[in-house]
Write an enzyme that holds these catalytic residues in place. Structure first.
Site, PDB file in Angstrom:
ATOM      1  N   GLU A  77      -6.370 -10.669  -0.708  1.00  0.00           N
ATOM      2  CA  GLU A  77      -7.079 -10.435   0.567  1.00  0.00           C
ATOM      3  C   GLU A  77      -8.591 -10.379   0.322  1.00  0.00           C
ATOM      4  O   GLU A  77      -9.284  -9.477   0.769  1.00  0.00           O
ATOM      5  CB  GLU A  77      -6.593  -9.115   1.207  1.00  0.00           C
ATOM      6  CG  GLU A  77      -5.087  -9.053   1.446  1.00  0.00           C
ATOM      7  CD  GLU A  77      -4.631  -7.769   2.112  1.00  0.00           C
ATOM      8  OE1 GLU A  77      -3.412  -7.545   2.134  1.00  0.00           O
ATOM      9  OE2 GLU A  77      -5.491  -7.004   2.620  1.00  0.00           O
TER      10      GLU A  77
ATOM     11  N   GLU B 243       0.800  -1.235   0.000  1.00  0.00           N
ATOM     12  CA  GLU B 243       0.000   0.000   0.000  1.00  0.00           C
ATOM     13  C   GLU B 243       0.828   1.279   0.000  1.00  0.00           C
ATOM     14  O   GLU B 243       0.614   2.176   0.830  1.00  0.00           O
ATOM     15  CB  GLU B 243      -0.949  -0.033   1.206  1.00  0.00           C
ATOM     16  CG  GLU B 243      -1.839  -1.272   1.246  1.00  0.00           C
ATOM     17  CD  GLU B 243      -2.737  -1.372   2.462  1.00  0.00           C
ATOM     18  OE1 GLU B 243      -3.423  -2.403   2.610  1.00  0.00           O
ATOM     19  OE2 GLU B 243      -2.765  -0.420   3.269  1.00  0.00           O
TER      20      GLU B 243
HETATM   21  O1  G3I Z   1      -2.381  -7.509  18.883  1.00  0.00           O
HETATM   22  C1  G3I Z   1      -3.166  -6.541  19.562  1.00  0.00           C
HETATM   23  C2  G3I Z   1      -3.589  -7.119  20.914  1.00  0.00           C
HETATM   24  O2  G3I Z   1      -2.394  -7.257  21.711  1.00  0.00           O
HETATM   25  C3  G3I Z   1      -4.559  -6.143  21.581  1.00  0.00           C
HETATM   26  O3  G3I Z   1      -5.033  -6.751  22.788  1.00  0.00           O
HETATM   27  C4  G3I Z   1      -5.784  -5.954  20.628  1.00  0.00           C
HETATM   28  C5  G3I Z   1      -6.750  -4.972  21.266  1.00  0.00           C
HETATM   29  O4  G3I Z   1      -7.020  -3.910  20.476  1.00  0.00           O
HETATM   30  O5  G3I Z   1      -5.310  -5.377  19.375  1.00  0.00           O
HETATM   31  C6  G3I Z   1      -4.451  -6.296  18.713  1.00  0.00           C
HETATM   32  O6  G3I Z   1      -4.002  -5.658  17.574  1.00  0.00           O
HETATM   33  C7  G3I Z   1      -4.996  -5.684  16.537  1.00  0.00           C
HETATM   34  C8  G3I Z   1      -4.402  -6.490  15.347  1.00  0.00           C
HETATM   35  O7  G3I Z   1      -5.309  -6.413  14.225  1.00  0.00           O
HETATM   36  C9  G3I Z   1      -4.232  -7.946  15.712  1.00  0.00           C
HETATM   37  O8  G3I Z   1      -5.450  -8.538  15.977  1.00  0.00           O
HETATM   38  C10 G3I Z   1      -5.195  -4.240  16.084  1.00  0.00           C
HETATM   39  O9  G3I Z   1      -5.878  -3.538  17.131  1.00  0.00           O
HETATM   40  C11 G3I Z   1      -6.078  -4.205  14.824  1.00  0.00           C
HETATM   41  O10 G3I Z   1      -6.117  -2.878  14.303  1.00  0.00           O
HETATM   42  C12 G3I Z   1      -5.421  -5.093  13.748  1.00  0.00           C
HETATM   43  O11 G3I Z   1      -6.295  -5.063  12.656  1.00  0.00           O
HETATM   44  C13 G3I Z   1      -5.675  -5.617  11.473  1.00  0.00           C
HETATM   45  C14 G3I Z   1      -5.517  -4.486  10.441  1.00  0.00           C
HETATM   46  O12 G3I Z   1      -4.961  -5.067   9.228  1.00  0.00           O
HETATM   47  C15 G3I Z   1      -4.582  -3.411  10.935  1.00  0.00           C
HETATM   48  O13 G3I Z   1      -4.359  -2.483   9.951  1.00  0.00           O
HETATM   49  C16 G3I Z   1      -6.639  -6.672  10.909  1.00  0.00           C
HETATM   50  O14 G3I Z   1      -6.727  -7.780  11.827  1.00  0.00           O
HETATM   51  C17 G3I Z   1      -6.128  -7.182   9.551  1.00  0.00           C
HETATM   52  O15 G3I Z   1      -7.107  -8.010   8.943  1.00  0.00           O
HETATM   53  C18 G3I Z   1      -5.870  -5.978   8.633  1.00  0.00           C
HETATM   54  O16 G3I Z   1      -5.303  -6.477   7.412  1.00  0.00           O
HETATM   55  C19 G3I Z   1      -4.975  -5.503   6.414  1.00  0.00           C
HETATM   56  C20 G3I Z   1      -3.824  -6.070   5.611  1.00  0.00           C
HETATM   57  O17 G3I Z   1      -2.740  -6.346   6.444  1.00  0.00           O
HETATM   58  C21 G3I Z   1      -3.416  -5.106   4.522  1.00  0.00           C
HETATM   59  N1  G3I Z   1      -4.569  -4.729   3.692  1.00  0.00           N
HETATM   60  C22 G3I Z   1      -5.763  -4.281   4.390  1.00  0.00           C
HETATM   61  C23 G3I Z   1      -6.152  -5.294   5.459  1.00  0.00           C
HETATM   62  C24 G3I Z   1      -7.409  -4.819   6.169  1.00  0.00           C
HETATM   63  O18 G3I Z   1      -7.146  -3.608   6.870  1.00  0.00           O
END
Ligand code: G3I
Length: 380
Positions: A267, A162
């Protein structure tokens, strides 16, 4: 060995015929990976809990239907390299071991991104921005350490994710601010040095935005002109039941495929909810009034049969198009195993109940699964 020979050489072709119904009712059905074994890899993004074995039903679905896996979060900088001198490899080791146990095509996601990258990466001990040399050294150390550790075991990497904005210019990330366009070239250079046999990809979303798509094509041409090792381009595919039109997707698949690189749908998920731009400001559903909550979170309990049918038809339409371009597309990866896991439940509107995947919250197959397999049979 060309991808198709690899897939059809995999030893599970007739296994499912010998095994009775499994706990989630999918064993009697043809497997997705079987249905597309002569076309492209079929993959899924795995969450930390799935990798740690905390979701046995999910793993049964993964081992049954998919021959490629991508880590949803555990290989992102903030998760795998949370501090300068600390790496968190245990979950990644388990992820790679799971993939090897099932002889899967294992993908690494992602080495260089503007999100989920800690601030310390761009700062010195005193908190001042790093200079060019120091940041390049830090990127090199990160890539050599991670790609080097899984050399020959992780088959392909989303090296840069991205980096292009909607106007087609490079995104003004901290990587770009300190290193300029070079950060992309250097990232691919370091990844190729760390594992010369690994496939290297550039990954992006919203190619439907014309200037952005042209910006990605310009970037790929620049990388190719500088002999940067690049094997493929990822089309994320975070789509909706009615957006984008299939023709719009083909309108960029064709020019991208002319760049002499593999294309991958990296994705895939199809939101069952009304359109709401995925990269909007994240808000909580409770911040909406009752009418908007009903509009943007219409199926909090279950997906009505009529919408299940719409979703199934949409997936069938998408896979018919992927099959039409099977000569260009080497992999289709779903960005979750089941509905509960999907990020579409919490981004960009937190607290919603979406139903974007092929398996529901109990890992039960949805009509969309059969619709895709029918499309595969129709495409033969
Ligand atoms: O790991 C922490 C955990 O320690 C904490 O307790 C919890 C509470 O908020 O958060 C956890 O982190 C989360 C992480 O996912 C792991 O689950 C983040 O808050 C959350 O924002 C993060 O979201 C991910 C997102 O990328 C972040 O930008 C999504 O799961 C994931 O599906 C998403 O994937 C992205 C691709 O990498 C790139 N393209 C877009 C796609 C969707 O946004």
């Amino acid at each position: 060995m060309r991808i198709l020979e690899k897939i059809s050489a995999l030893p599970f072709s007739n296994l499912h015929k010998l095994v009775p119904e499994g706990i989630n009712g999918s064993f009697g059905r043809p497997a997705l990976k079987e249905a597309f074994k002569n076309d492209f890899y079929i993959g899924a993004a795995l969450s930390l809990d799935q990798i740690l074995g905390k979701e046995p039903k999910s793993l049964e679905v993964v081992e049954k239907h998919f021959n490629s896996i991508t880590p949803e979060n555990i290989l992102k900088w903030e998760e795998v390299h949370p501090e300068l001198d600390r790496y968190n490899f245990e979950p990644v080791d388990r992820f790679v071991a799971l993939g090897e146990k099932n002889k899967m095509h294992i993908i690494g996601h992602t080495l260089v991104w503007h999100l989920q990258t800690p601030d310390w990466v761009f700062q010195d001990q005193a908190g001042n921005p790093l200079n060019r040399e120091a940041l390049l050294e830090r990127m090199k150390d990160h890539i050599f350490t991670i790609v080097g550790r899984y050399k020959g075991r992780i088959h392909g990497w989303d090296v840069v994710n991205e980096a292009v904005s909607d106007d087609g210019q490079l995104r003004k990330s901290k990587w770009f601010e300190i290193l300029g366009e070079d950060f992309i070239i250097k990232a691919f250079e370091f990844a190729h040095q760390a594992d010369p046999d690994a496939e290297l990809y550039y990954n992006e979303y919203d190619y439907e935005i014309q200037p952005k798509c042209e910006g990605v094509i310009r970037l790929i041409k620049t990388l190719k002109s500088k002999d940067v090792h690049l094997d493929g381009v990822g089309i994320q595919g975070h789509w909706f039941k009615d957006w984008p039109p299939i023709g719009d997707i083909e309108n960029y698949i064709l020019p991208l495929s002319k760049l002499n690189i593999d294309l991958m749908i990296t994705e895939l998920d199809v939101s069952a909810l009304p359109f709401y731009a995925v990269d909007s400001q994240v808000v909580d559903i409770s911040s909406f009034n009752a009418e908007l909550q009903k509009k943007h979170n219409p199926y909090p309990d279950a997906l009505p049969d009529s919408v299940q049918t719409e979703l199934a038809n949409r997936y069938a339409e998408l896979f018919s198009m992927f099959l039409k371009h099977r000569d260009k597309i080497s992999r289709v990866t779903f960005w979750a195993v089941h509905d509960k896991q999907s990020w579409r439940n919490y981004v960009p509107i937190r607290g919603r109940t979406d139903h974007p995947m092929l398996f529901d919250r109990n890992c039960k197959p949805k009509p969309a699964l059969n619709a895709i397999i029918k499309a595969a049979n129709a495409g033969k």
